[in-house]
Write an enzyme that holds these catalytic residues in place. Structure first.
Site, PDB file in Angstrom:
ATOM      1  N   LYS A  57      89.369  17.184   8.250  1.00 24.82           N
ATOM      2  CA  LYS A  57      89.512  16.196   7.181  1.00 24.82           C
ATOM      3  C   LYS A  57      90.174  16.903   6.007  1.00 24.82           C
ATOM      4  O   LYS A  57      90.003  18.120   5.838  1.00 24.82           O
ATOM      5  CB  LYS A  57      88.140  15.662   6.748  1.00 24.82           C
TER       6      LYS A  57
HETATM    7  N1  GLU Z   1      89.914   8.496   8.907  1.00 27.06           N
HETATM    8  C1  GLU Z   1      89.477   7.835  10.117  1.00 27.06           C
HETATM    9  C2  GLU Z   1      88.016   8.133  10.415  1.00 27.06           C
HETATM   10  O1  GLU Z   1      87.239   8.422   9.536  1.00 27.06           O
HETATM   11  C3  GLU Z   1      90.403   8.049  11.292  1.00 27.06           C
HETATM   12  C4  GLU Z   1      90.723   9.458  11.651  1.00 27.06           C
HETATM   13  C5  GLU Z   1      91.839   9.584  12.676  1.00 27.06           C
HETATM   14  O2  GLU Z   1      92.299   8.562  13.185  1.00 27.06           O
HETATM   15  O3  GLU Z   1      92.226  10.712  12.940  1.00 27.06           O
HETATM   16  O4  GLU Z   1      87.595   8.021  11.532  1.00 27.06           O
END
Ligand code: GLU
Length: 434
Positions: A124
């Site tokens: 992240k």
């Molecule tokens: N930000 C999204 C989540 O919290 C998607 C992450 C992604 O698709 O890599 O799952």
């Protein structure tokens, strides 16, 4: 035309809310890891490794503002674990972004990918910035400079960013372009959540809401109820809340209340979610609907309904209001909507809580489909995406049900056990290098 990159309500997941029992994402993630590990016979050394990210990139992102001045922002990319495949996870643009928050959220991505049995690890990142304070041109410069600063740690087989709070398909398009220009070739698989015209997947934006609806349907069925006799209240009417509401309504459930930042609307006879514009379609439209009753967001959380879906921001169910919740089942649509203290209260009150890392995992699952389409240079139809998402969600649900039934644990622990078992087995097989 580029789309507005301001965060929609449902994307503002995990943002701090005022609550006496709030803890940082990394602390919560570590505690949840310990709770799940306590149920498993796993090597404590592996648990120790999983408490720490592999790498956290902290970068300075200077940009020239439209008025010619230079402003300097701080960006991060936390890479937690890659034992099962490349790091994967979103990038958020939000003033509260910190190193610790990125680490905690990267841990959740590791578990989320493992629950879904995707060949990805967790990451992240983001920039501590209010995207609404920047013009579109400034956001583009910010994204391109950030891409340059993290270029050496991302890549289609290394770490694949995606949209999150305050970022959107256009942000991903700029990131992909910046990366591709430096590499000298077009590399769509470096990010997911792109516009379909440059390799994005059909169905990606609706996927988290679709998975929330699928898991709600399965949970209701698990408790021997009929979806057509089920009332649902949904907090948050961005893409997660609106897509979940519309599908559940299509499948016969009665959506009695929905809300956005301005407040909630309530009709015990059932709302028509398709006639209510989502935040992306028309910002803050919920309270402009002609309905019998309006409520506050807090009142929505305490409605006497069969299913409550918090699909807005983090930490909305706390020790202060968990005792007043009257729903029979809670499905986490947002990331981290329930604090640890509230979670304990729901366990004591025997209210089943289906966790975020399963319920909203449709987003990263369709990100995986997008990545497959990119590396194979072949696009799938919306029907195929939705069919395969349904298959993956049912498989994960079935794995979690098996653990839930085999052990005397909560749904959250059962979900973590599925994830952690897969991750620790992979660590055991690979061993510690050198
Ligand atoms: N930000 C999204 C989540 O919290 C998607 C992450 C992604 O698709 O890599 O799952």
């Amino acid at each position: 035309m580029a789309s507005d990159s301001s965060a929609t309500l449902e994307e503002r997941t995990d943002s701090p809310a005022e609550s006496s029992d709030q803890e940082s994402a990394v602390k919560t993630a570590r505690r949840q890891l310990e709770d799940a590990a306590a149920h498993l016979d796993i090597d404590p050394n592996i648990v120790e490794r999983l408490k720490h990210p592999t790498k956290v990139q902290e970068v300075t992102v200077p940009i020239e503002r439209d008025d010619g001045t230079v402003e300097v922002f701080t960006g991060y990319r936390a890479q937690h674990d890659s034992v099962r495949g490349p790091y994967k996870g979103g990038l958020r643009y939000q003033p509260e972004v910190t190193r610790d928050e990125c680490v905690g959220l990267s841990m959740w991505m590791t578990w989320k990918c493992a629950v879904m049995d995707l060949p990805f690890g967790g990451a992240k990142g983001g920039i501590a910035v209010d995207p609404k304070s920047l013009s579109e041109a400034e956001r583009e410069r910010l994204t391109r400079r950030f891409a340059e600063e993290i270029r050496h740690v991302i890549g289609p087989t290394r770490d694949i960013p995606a949209p999150d709070m305050g970022t959107d398909p256009q942000t991903m398009a700029w990131l992909m372009d910046a990366y591709s220009m430096q590499e000298g070739e077009t590399i769509p698989g470096v990010v997911t959540g792109k516009p379909p015209v440059i390799g994005g997947s059909e169905g990606r934006e609706a996927a988290p809401g679709r998975s929330v609806a699928i898991i709600t349907r399965e949970t209701v069925d698990y408790y021997s109820r009929d979806l057509t006799d089920t009332t649902v209240a949904i907090q948050g009417y961005g893409s997660v809340g609106a897509n979940a509401a519309r599908l559940l309504d299509d499948w016969g459930a009665t959506v009695v209340a929905v809300s956005d930042v301005t407040g909630a609307i309530y009709d015990p006879a059932g709302l028509d979610p398709r006639s209510i514009p989502s935040h992306d379609e028309e910002p803050e439209a919920v309270m402009r609907q002609d309905v019998p009753e309006t409520l506050t967001n807090d009142e929505l959380l305490e409605l006497d309904v069969d299913v409550l879906i918090p699909a807005a921001i983090g930490n909305v169910l706390t020790e202060d209001n968990a005792g007043a919740v009257e729903a029979d089942i809670i499905i986490e649509g947002a990331n981290g909507p329930i604090t640890s203290a509230a979670d304990d209260i729901f366990t004591r009150r025997e209210i089943p809580v289906i966790p975020d890392i399963l319920a909203n995992a449709g987003g990263v699952t369709v990100s995986y489909f997008e990545w497959l389409q990119d590396i194979n240079r072949r696009s799938w139809s919306l029907q195929r995406v939705n069919d395969e998402l349904e298959t993956e969600m049912l498989a994960a649900w079935s794995d979690v049900c098996d653990e839930y039934e085999a052990r005397d644990v909560t749904w959250r622990d059962a979900t973590y056990i599925v994830a952690l078992s897969r991750i620790t087995e992979a660590h055991e097989a690979r061993g510690l290098w050198p």
